[in-house]
Design a protein around this motif. Structure first.
Motif, PDB file in Angstrom:
ATOM      1  N   LEU A  62       0.809  -1.217   0.000  1.00 11.73           N
ATOM      2  CA  LEU A  62       0.000   0.000   0.000  1.00 11.73           C
ATOM      3  C   LEU A  62       0.843   1.268   0.000  1.00 11.73           C
ATOM      4  O   LEU A  62       0.592   2.189  -0.773  1.00 11.73           O
ATOM      5  N   ASN A  63       1.836   1.319   0.855  1.00 15.77           N
ATOM      6  CA  ASN A  63       2.544   2.575   1.098  1.00 15.77           C
ATOM      7  C   ASN A  63       3.863   2.730   0.347  1.00 15.77           C
ATOM      8  O   ASN A  63       4.328   3.854   0.200  1.00 15.77           O
ATOM      9  N   TYR A  67      -0.056   0.327  -4.288  1.00 14.68           N
ATOM     10  CA  TYR A  67      -1.270  -0.434  -4.582  1.00 14.68           C
ATOM     11  C   TYR A  67      -2.459   0.165  -3.847  1.00 14.68           C
ATOM     12  O   TYR A  67      -2.310   0.778  -2.795  1.00 14.68           O
ATOM     13  N   THR A  68      -3.649  -0.076  -4.377  1.00 11.94           N
ATOM     14  CA  THR A  68      -4.889   0.256  -3.682  1.00 11.94           C
ATOM     15  C   THR A  68      -5.271  -0.941  -2.811  1.00 11.94           C
ATOM     16  O   THR A  68      -4.677  -2.021  -2.939  1.00 11.94           O
ATOM     17  N   ILE A  69      -6.278  -0.762  -1.969  1.00 12.17           N
ATOM     18  CA  ILE A  69      -6.771  -1.882  -1.148  1.00 12.17           C
ATOM     19  C   ILE A  69      -7.181  -3.031  -2.064  1.00 12.17           C
ATOM     20  O   ILE A  69      -6.802  -4.178  -1.850  1.00 12.17           O
ATOM     21  N   ARG A  70      -7.946  -2.721  -3.097  1.00 11.83           N
ATOM     22  CA  ARG A  70      -8.400  -3.770  -4.020  1.00 11.83           C
ATOM     23  C   ARG A  70      -7.210  -4.436  -4.717  1.00 11.83           C
ATOM     24  O   ARG A  70      -7.209  -5.650  -4.913  1.00 11.83           O
ATOM     25  N   GLY A  71      -6.212  -3.657  -5.072  1.00 13.84           N
ATOM     26  CA  GLY A  71      -5.022  -4.221  -5.710  1.00 13.84           C
ATOM     27  C   GLY A  71      -4.298  -5.193  -4.794  1.00 13.84           C
ATOM     28  O   GLY A  71      -3.868  -6.260  -5.222  1.00 13.84           O
TER      29      GLY A  71
END
Length: 117
Positions: A62-63, A67-71
């Motif tokens: 994520l950070n 990436y996104t949450i869905r990714g």
């Protein structure tokens, strides 16, 4: 003095270690079914070493990787499921992101961070 790598960690300890707010860790538990820390009396959470490794991976995706949450959900689901053949080019990931794009984005991110500091 830090804990042994095999020791269980509380949500507070993990939060401090990763510099991630406790409510974010609880939110991730709702979004990633693979993340299921032990819960004891009073709903107190204890993260096992494998939970800590998963949280670190989620945090990095994520950070650091953007990436996104869905990714991240797709990446984690892909780890367990067999991957379908892809038509992406050799230098392109399944999401369509090339190594060159990632490099340019990281460079832009570094320039922005430098400008803001």
């Amino acid at each position: 003095m830090s804990k042994d790598a095999d020791a269980f960690r509380t949500i507070g300890e993990l939060s401090d270690e990763l510099d991630v707010a406790q409510h974010i860790l609880r939110y991730w538990e709702t979004r990633f079914p693979q993340l299921q820390p032990l819960k004891r009396a009073g709903n107190r959470r204890y993260y096992r070493p494998e939970d800590v490794a998963l949280v670190k991976r989620i945090h990095g995706l994520l950070n650091e990787d953007g990436y996104t949450i869905r990714g991240v959900q797709k990446v984690l689901a892909g780890k367990r499921a067999e991957r379908a053949p892809t038509t992406a080019s050799p230098n392109q990931s399944e999401t369509g992101v090339t190594a060159d794009m990632v490099s340019k984005l990281k460079s832009a991110r570094a320039n922005l961070a430098k400008a803001l500091s």
